[in-house]
Design an enzyme around this catalytic site. Structure first.
Site, short mmCIF file in Angstrom:
data_model
loop_
_atom_site.label_atom_id
_atom_site.label_comp_id
_atom_site.label_asym_id
_atom_site.label_seq_id
_atom_site.Cartn_x
_atom_site.Cartn_y
_atom_site.Cartn_z
N CYS A 129 0.83 -1.21 0.00
CA CYS A 129 0.00 0.00 0.00
C CYS A 129 0.87 1.27 0.00
O CYS A 129 1.57 1.52 -0.97
CB CYS A 129 -1.00 -0.03 1.15
SG CYS A 129 -2.37 1.11 0.88
N HIS A 227 -3.84 -5.22 0.26
CA HIS A 227 -3.38 -5.63 1.60
C HIS A 227 -3.43 -7.15 1.78
O HIS A 227 -4.39 -7.67 2.36
CB HIS A 227 -4.24 -4.95 2.68
CG HIS A 227 -3.91 -3.51 2.87
ND1 HIS A 227 -2.90 -3.07 3.70
CD2 HIS A 227 -4.44 -2.40 2.31
CE1 HIS A 227 -2.83 -1.75 3.66
NE2 HIS A 227 -3.76 -1.31 2.82
N GLU A 229 -1.85 -8.96 3.85
CA GLU A 229 -1.83 -9.36 5.27
C GLU A 229 -3.25 -9.42 5.84
O GLU A 229 -3.55 -10.27 6.68
CB GLU A 229 -0.93 -8.40 6.08
CG GLU A 229 -1.50 -7.05 6.46
CD GLU A 229 -1.70 -6.08 5.30
OE1 GLU A 229 -1.26 -6.38 4.17
OE2 GLU A 229 -2.31 -5.01 5.53
#
Ligand code: MN
Length: 252
Positions: A129, A227, A229
């Site tokens: 990001c 993202h 994660e």
């Protein structure tokens, strides 16, 4: 009595293994963080994804000193640049476009020092990001400051859940090989800025339907605009490959 103690120790050992799969050669992975001037700010999904992929996460508070950044990176095996605020457009030679642009000078300085230290020491870099954006700027690229104004679409959706958007994956790219060699994948999207001019030596390897750059790859650096994660935290294990491949690079 002795037997009981052994059982307790064994139970503790196995419980520890289940929670933390770190092996003795697990790489130490630095993760950049933000600050409100006092607190360290970082979403908990980053360290969890690193540990799940076999690395040992090390959260790095904002740093001001170049020598400290170099010393720190000399002890780490790789660097993840995490999400956060916009990047000051002065770093790519532009004036602030409008009031939507919001940056944190302390964090910009810190991230640039960490990127410089990691790159100069040949340590792998993963940008996520804002991390994607600042890596692109650090290597000489530029950004769209405000996607709604400059592109006419909106990418500030959710870190997880819906709505989401499709990301087309470039044939032969690393990101495509990591994500099952599919033409496209559906990802989350939670960003205000994106790559405009890719840095010299970097290739754009994924785009959304509106042309927004969603991944780029360059020497020693791999970046995504979404993202992974958070997707991993939501149980989408296929995105863990981004972290496991990075951690494999960091072992070398
Ligand atoms: Mn997006």
């Amino acid at each position: 009595m002795k037997k009981t103690l052994i059982y307790i120790l064994l139970a503790a050992t196995f419980a520890g293994c289940a929670r933390c799969p770190a092996s003795t050669d697990a790489p130490l992975i630095g993760i950049s963080s933000g600050t409100d001037g006092y607190n360290v700010s970082l979403g908990g999904n980053y360290p969890v994804a690193v540990a799940k992929a076999g690395g040992i996460p090390v959260v790095i508070p904002v740093i001001k000193d170049e020598q400290a950044a170099q010393m720190l990176m000399s002890r780490l095996d790789g660097l993840i640049l995490s999400g956060g605020e916009d990047v000051n457009p002065a770093y790519y030679g532009e004036e602030v476009l409008n009031a939507s642009v919001s940056f944190n000078a302390v964090r910009d300085t810190s991230d640039f020092l960490l990127i410089k230290a990691a790159h100069s020491q040949g340590k792998p870099i993963l940008g996520i990001c804002r991390g994607h954006q600042i890596v692109n700027v650090a290597f000489g690229g530029s950004l769209y400051q405000d996607i709604p104004t400059q592109i006419g679409t909106e990418h500030r959706q959710n870190v997880s859940g819906i709505p989401r958007h499709k990301v087309g994956l470039e044939p032969g790219s690393r990101i495509r090989s990591l994500l099952g060699d599919a033409d496209s994948v559906s990802t989350n999207s939670h960003h205000h800025q994106s790559v405009k001019e890719p840095a010299p030596g970097f290739s754009v390897t994924a785009r959304a339907a509106d042309g927004v750059v969603e991944a780029s790859e360059g020497p020693g650096a791999f970046c995504v605009q979404f993202h992974p994660e958070a997707l991993v935290a939501d149980g989408e294990e296929s995105f863990l490959a981004i972290f496991t491949a990075f951690i494999e690079d960091c072992r070398r």
